[in-house]
Design an enzyme around this catalytic site. Structure first.
Site, PDB file in Angstrom:
ATOM      1  N   LYS A 147     -63.040 -66.444  -3.712  1.00 26.26           N
ATOM      2  CA  LYS A 147     -62.845 -66.180  -2.278  1.00 26.26           C
ATOM      3  C   LYS A 147     -64.055 -66.724  -1.539  1.00 26.26           C
ATOM      4  O   LYS A 147     -65.197 -66.364  -1.854  1.00 26.26           O
ATOM      5  CB  LYS A 147     -62.739 -64.680  -2.019  1.00 26.26           C
ATOM      6  CG  LYS A 147     -61.379 -64.102  -2.304  1.00 26.26           C
ATOM      7  CD  LYS A 147     -61.326 -62.684  -1.745  1.00 26.26           C
ATOM      8  CE  LYS A 147     -60.064 -61.978  -2.145  1.00 26.26           C
ATOM      9  NZ  LYS A 147     -60.071 -60.568  -1.712  1.00 26.26           N
ATOM     10  N   GLU A 189     -70.969 -52.029  -5.913  1.00 25.02           N
ATOM     11  CA  GLU A 189     -69.864 -52.813  -6.468  1.00 25.02           C
ATOM     12  C   GLU A 189     -69.807 -52.657  -7.992  1.00 25.02           C
ATOM     13  O   GLU A 189     -68.736 -52.734  -8.586  1.00 25.02           O
ATOM     14  CB  GLU A 189     -69.994 -54.302  -6.088  1.00 25.02           C
ATOM     15  CG  GLU A 189     -70.075 -54.564  -4.577  1.00 25.02           C
ATOM     16  CD  GLU A 189     -68.729 -54.468  -3.847  1.00 25.02           C
ATOM     17  OE1 GLU A 189     -67.706 -54.188  -4.489  1.00 25.02           O
ATOM     18  OE2 GLU A 189     -68.728 -54.675  -2.612  1.00 25.02           O
ATOM     19  N   LYS A 231     -63.911 -58.123 -13.207  1.00 28.90           N
ATOM     20  CA  LYS A 231     -63.400 -58.925 -12.083  1.00 28.90           C
ATOM     21  C   LYS A 231     -62.643 -60.144 -12.603  1.00 28.90           C
ATOM     22  O   LYS A 231     -61.566 -60.477 -12.088  1.00 28.90           O
ATOM     23  CB  LYS A 231     -64.549 -59.353 -11.162  1.00 28.90           C
ATOM     24  CG  LYS A 231     -64.028 -60.192  -9.993  1.00 28.90           C
ATOM     25  CD  LYS A 231     -64.744 -60.013  -8.715  1.00 28.90           C
ATOM     26  CE  LYS A 231     -64.023 -60.748  -7.591  1.00 28.90           C
ATOM     27  NZ  LYS A 231     -64.765 -60.807  -6.363  1.00 28.90           N
ATOM     28  N   ARG A 245     -55.145 -57.597  -7.576  1.00 27.23           N
ATOM     29  CA  ARG A 245     -56.514 -57.899  -7.141  1.00 27.23           C
ATOM     30  C   ARG A 245     -56.978 -56.968  -6.021  1.00 27.23           C
ATOM     31  O   ARG A 245     -58.165 -56.740  -5.844  1.00 27.23           O
ATOM     32  CB  ARG A 245     -56.616 -59.384  -6.714  1.00 27.23           C
ATOM     33  CG  ARG A 245     -58.037 -59.799  -6.411  1.00 27.23           C
ATOM     34  CD  ARG A 245     -58.218 -61.311  -6.302  1.00 27.23           C
ATOM     35  NE  ARG A 245     -59.585 -61.601  -5.907  1.00 27.23           N
ATOM     36  CZ  ARG A 245     -60.122 -62.799  -5.898  1.00 27.23           C
ATOM     37  NH1 ARG A 245     -59.422 -63.851  -6.271  1.00 27.23           N
ATOM     38  NH2 ARG A 245     -61.367 -62.985  -5.519  1.00 27.23           N
ATOM     39  N   HIS A 252     -63.123 -50.183   0.245  1.00 33.92           N
ATOM     40  CA  HIS A 252     -63.408 -51.218   1.243  1.00 33.92           C
ATOM     41  C   HIS A 252     -62.684 -50.999   2.569  1.00 33.92           C
ATOM     42  O   HIS A 252     -63.210 -51.370   3.617  1.00 33.92           O
ATOM     43  CB  HIS A 252     -63.072 -52.611   0.684  1.00 33.92           C
ATOM     44  CG  HIS A 252     -64.091 -53.113  -0.307  1.00 33.92           C
ATOM     45  ND1 HIS A 252     -64.413 -52.430  -1.454  1.00 33.92           N
ATOM     46  CD2 HIS A 252     -64.876 -54.219  -0.303  1.00 33.92           C
ATOM     47  CE1 HIS A 252     -65.340 -53.101  -2.121  1.00 33.92           C
ATOM     48  NE2 HIS A 252     -65.645 -54.186  -1.451  1.00 33.92           N
ATOM     49  N   HIS A 256     -64.985 -50.926   5.587  1.00 34.46           N
ATOM     50  CA  HIS A 256     -64.914 -51.952   6.639  1.00 34.46           C
ATOM     51  C   HIS A 256     -64.862 -51.327   8.028  1.00 34.46           C
ATOM     52  O   HIS A 256     -65.415 -51.863   8.983  1.00 34.46           O
ATOM     53  CB  HIS A 256     -63.693 -52.857   6.433  1.00 34.46           C
ATOM     54  CG  HIS A 256     -63.903 -53.881   5.357  1.00 34.46           C
ATOM     55  ND1 HIS A 256     -62.864 -54.535   4.732  1.00 34.46           N
ATOM     56  CD2 HIS A 256     -65.024 -54.372   4.800  1.00 34.46           C
ATOM     57  CE1 HIS A 256     -63.351 -55.359   3.825  1.00 34.46           C
ATOM     58  NE2 HIS A 256     -64.655 -55.284   3.849  1.00 34.46           N
ATOM     59  N   HIS A 270     -73.122 -54.082   3.539  1.00 33.16           N
ATOM     60  CA  HIS A 270     -71.756 -54.041   3.004  1.00 33.16           C
ATOM     61  C   HIS A 270     -71.655 -53.066   1.828  1.00 33.16           C
ATOM     62  O   HIS A 270     -70.765 -52.211   1.785  1.00 33.16           O
ATOM     63  CB  HIS A 270     -71.334 -55.455   2.589  1.00 33.16           C
ATOM     64  CG  HIS A 270     -70.016 -55.519   1.903  1.00 33.16           C
ATOM     65  ND1 HIS A 270     -68.823 -55.305   2.564  1.00 33.16           N
ATOM     66  CD2 HIS A 270     -69.684 -55.729   0.603  1.00 33.16           C
ATOM     67  CE1 HIS A 270     -67.824 -55.401   1.704  1.00 33.16           C
ATOM     68  NE2 HIS A 270     -68.319 -55.663   0.508  1.00 33.16           N
TER      69      HIS A 270
HETATM   70  N1  LIG Z   1     -66.284 -63.781  -1.650  1.00 30.81           N
HETATM   71  C1  LIG Z   1     -66.138 -62.548  -2.065  1.00 30.81           C
HETATM   72  O1  LIG Z   1     -65.285 -62.244  -2.916  1.00 30.81           O
HETATM   73  C2  LIG Z   1     -67.033 -61.478  -1.536  1.00 30.81           C
HETATM   74  C3  LIG Z   1     -67.073 -60.211  -2.140  1.00 30.81           C
HETATM   75  C4  LIG Z   1     -67.975 -59.273  -1.664  1.00 30.81           C
HETATM   76  C5  LIG Z   1     -68.818 -59.593  -0.609  1.00 30.81           C
HETATM   77  N2  LIG Z   1     -68.750 -60.828  -0.045  1.00 30.81           N
HETATM   78  C6  LIG Z   1     -69.663 -61.201   1.038  1.00 30.81           C
HETATM   79  O2  LIG Z   1     -70.987 -61.233   0.525  1.00 30.81           O
HETATM   80  C7  LIG Z   1     -71.889 -61.046   1.611  1.00 30.81           C
HETATM   81  C8  LIG Z   1     -72.975 -60.089   1.203  1.00 30.81           C
HETATM   82  O3  LIG Z   1     -73.660 -60.633   0.100  1.00 30.81           O
HETATM   83  P1  LIG Z   1     -75.138 -60.163  -0.253  1.00 30.81           P
HETATM   84  O4  LIG Z   1     -75.187 -58.698  -0.288  1.00 30.81           O
HETATM   85  O5  LIG Z   1     -75.552 -60.933  -1.446  1.00 30.81           O
HETATM   86  O6  LIG Z   1     -75.936 -60.570   1.063  1.00 30.81           O
HETATM   87  P2  LIG Z   1     -76.932 -61.776   1.434  1.00 30.81           P
HETATM   88  O7  LIG Z   1     -76.466 -63.061   0.894  1.00 30.81           O
HETATM   89  O8  LIG Z   1     -77.144 -61.663   2.896  1.00 30.81           O
HETATM   90  O9  LIG Z   1     -78.265 -61.365   0.680  1.00 30.81           O
HETATM   91  C9  LIG Z   1     -78.933 -60.191   1.052  1.00 30.81           C
HETATM   92  C10 LIG Z   1     -80.395 -60.470   1.424  1.00 30.81           C
HETATM   93  O10 LIG Z   1     -81.142 -60.692   0.233  1.00 30.81           O
HETATM   94  C11 LIG Z   1     -81.855 -61.928   0.323  1.00 30.81           C
HETATM   95  N3  LIG Z   1     -81.948 -62.410  -1.053  1.00 30.81           N
HETATM   96  C12 LIG Z   1     -80.962 -62.957  -1.790  1.00 30.81           C
HETATM   97  N4  LIG Z   1     -81.353 -63.113  -3.060  1.00 30.81           N
HETATM   98  C13 LIG Z   1     -82.639 -62.689  -3.120  1.00 30.81           C
HETATM   99  C14 LIG Z   1     -83.587 -62.594  -4.172  1.00 30.81           C
HETATM  100  N5  LIG Z   1     -83.280 -62.910  -5.427  1.00 30.81           N
HETATM  101  N6  LIG Z   1     -84.815 -62.127  -3.869  1.00 30.81           N
HETATM  102  C15 LIG Z   1     -85.123 -61.737  -2.605  1.00 30.81           C
HETATM  103  N7  LIG Z   1     -84.268 -61.785  -1.571  1.00 30.81           N
HETATM  104  C16 LIG Z   1     -83.023 -62.248  -1.841  1.00 30.81           C
HETATM  105  C17 LIG Z   1     -81.053 -62.756   1.268  1.00 30.81           C
HETATM  106  O11 LIG Z   1     -81.840 -63.763   1.870  1.00 30.81           O
HETATM  107  C18 LIG Z   1     -80.597 -61.711   2.275  1.00 30.81           C
HETATM  108  O12 LIG Z   1     -81.634 -61.454   3.195  1.00 30.81           O
HETATM  109  C19 LIG Z   1     -71.072 -60.555   2.786  1.00 30.81           C
HETATM  110  O13 LIG Z   1     -70.939 -61.597   3.713  1.00 30.81           O
HETATM  111  C20 LIG Z   1     -69.714 -60.226   2.168  1.00 30.81           C
HETATM  112  O14 LIG Z   1     -68.649 -60.418   3.081  1.00 30.81           O
HETATM  113  C21 LIG Z   1     -67.897 -61.764  -0.480  1.00 30.81           C
END
Ligand SMILES: NC(=O)c1ccc[n+]([C@@H]2O[C@H](COP(=O)([O-])OP(=O)(O)OC[C@H]3O[C@@H](n4cnc5c(N)ncnc54)[C@H](O)[C@@H]3O)[C@@H](O)[C@H]2O)c1
Length: 375
Positions: A147, A189, A231, A245, A252, A256, A270
């Site tokens: 996704k 998660e 997953k 799925r 969520h 949401h 999130h």
């Molecule tokens: N595609 C999908 O199936 C799916 C599923 C769940 C969530 N999402 C999406 O994922 C997003 C959230 O992802 P997230 O929680 O990873 O957020 P993110 O990508 O914003 O990362 C969170 C923060 O951590 C920082 N960061 C990342 N890796 C780091 C590291 N190793 N060390 C230090 N800082 C680091 C980033 O710069 C950011 O500030 C949302 O947009 C959500 O909609 C998508």
């Protein structure tokens, strides 16, 4: 060279791919990616927090495998998943003169994975991409399953595509630099997989999550591999969310609605919304006699023991009503013919889909929850 640790396979016919997890596996990126690439050229997309930590390391190992690389660094944060940033990203990548064989590499959390995957799905009508997730949330959830997407003014993740990566490379060491709040948000998660379909895994988490959060590498790897396997299994059976799925969305729909009210600027992450949302799903089911109250208490006890949010008390003080939250739920992507598909539970590890939730029951539960959060 380090040996590759765990390898999982996502079975999707010609779109199948491996998820490789281990401590230090970023070092192996060059030789792992090489056989998958149509041409020895990649464009790495990362964010302003992750790039200073891991970009040079990745570039060095790509060079060692003679893979040409360029990098684009986007601002960090949810606001990056916007139409404006997406347009800029596409133009910047095209300005590099890419070809159909060029592969994008998403180096970062879910934000970078989602926007990079979506760019890959649309550039030149579809090019390859590889996920190198660096947050716990992206390692156990967003990088697996294909996704991709960005947000719209109308809501989160409403514009996007299914586009599977060529590989997911999970270096558990990257969690060492992740802020604790982000780590805990991602843990929601992980817990979700136990709560929706695997009570044994949930029991394992009850015993080992403290150590996992504190930095135990073996426990981290085990939890990540187990989560990805859960997953991958669901995605292999229902790639485009025809039914099964949707179970992955436990918590969520409730979450949401809270995110929508709190905004996406960081008041409520999130994963934090999912943590509260999962408790809400269990509470709602207990209140409507679908699940035992003792399971609600067990879920809450576990999440609270790790310092995760389980109710509305820590959220910015908003004048919410049950009608408002229900209105947000109706905008969920899982609405069909005007009815929301809820993920309900019979017990820990026994989630199921339901389209029969009565508005009156939901309203009673939400009114009660809002009342409790105000007292
Ligand atoms: N595609 C999908 O199936 C799916 C599923 C769940 C969530 N999402 C999406 O994922 C997003 C959230 O992802 P997230 O929680 O990873 O957020 P993110 O990508 O914003 O990362 C969170 C923060 O951590 C920082 N960061 C990342 N890796 C780091 C590291 N190793 N060390 C230090 N800082 C680091 C980033 O710069 C950011 O500030 C949302 O947009 C959500 O909609 C998508």
């Amino acid at each position: 060279m380090k040996s590759v640790d765990e390898k999982l396979h996502v079975s999707l016919g010609e779109r199948s791919y491996d998820i490789i997890t281990g401590s230090g596996v970023l070092q192996d990126a060059g030789h792992l990616f090489l056989p998958l690439l149509k041409s020895k050229r990649v464009v790495i997309v990362s964010d302003a927090n992750v790039a200073p930590l891991y970009l040079e390391k990745l570039q060095t190992v790509l060079e060692a495998s003679a893979i040409a690389h360029e990098a684009i660094v986007l601002p960090a944060g949810e606001a990056t998943k916007s139409m404006a940033v997406f347009e800029g990203l596409l133009e910047d990548i095209l300005a590099l003169g890419i070809e159909r064989g060029t592969c994008l590499i998403a180096l970062g959390g879910g934000v970078i994975g989602d926007i990079t995957g979506f760019a890959a799905s649309s550039l030149l009508r579809g090019i390859d991409f590889i996920q190198v997730p660096t947050t716990l949330l992206s390692q156990v959830d967003s990088s697996v399953g294909g996704k991709t997407g960005i947000n719209s003014k109308a809501g989160k993740n409403l514009i996007g595509a299914f586009h599977q990566p060529l590989m997911v490379l999970i270096d558990t060491d990257s969690l060492n630099t992740l802020p604790k709040r982000e780590l805990l948000a991602g843990y929601a998660e992980v817990a979700k997989y136990g709560l929706l379909g695997d009570v044994e895994f949930f029991s394992w988490l009850e015993k080992n999550a403290q150590a996992l959060i504190a930095g135990d590498q073996d426990h981290r790897k085990e939890a990540i591999v187990k989560s990805c396997a859960a997953k991958a299994d669901v995605v292999s059976r229902d790639e485009r969310e025809g039914g099964l799925r949707a179970l992955l969305n436990l918590g969520h729909t409730f979450g949401h609605a809270l995110e929508k009210e709190c905004g996406y600027a960081g008041d409520l992450l999130h994963g934090e919304a999912v943590s509260i949302g999962m408790v809400m799903a269990f509470e709602f089911c207990a209140q409507t006699n679908l699940c035992p109250q003792i399971d609600v208490e067990r879920v809450k006890r576990h999440l609270i023991s790790l310092g995760m949010p389980v109710d509305l008390s820590g959220l910015p003080n908003k004048d919410w009503t049950s009608d408002l939250l229900m209105k947000h739920m109706m905008k969920d992507k899982k609405v069909k013919d005007g009815k929301v598909t809820f993920i309900l539970v019979r017990a820990i590890g026994e989630a199921y889909l339901s389209r029969d939730v009565e508005d009156a029951d939901l309203k009673t539960y939400l009114d009660d929850l809002l009342q409790r959060s105000r007292s």
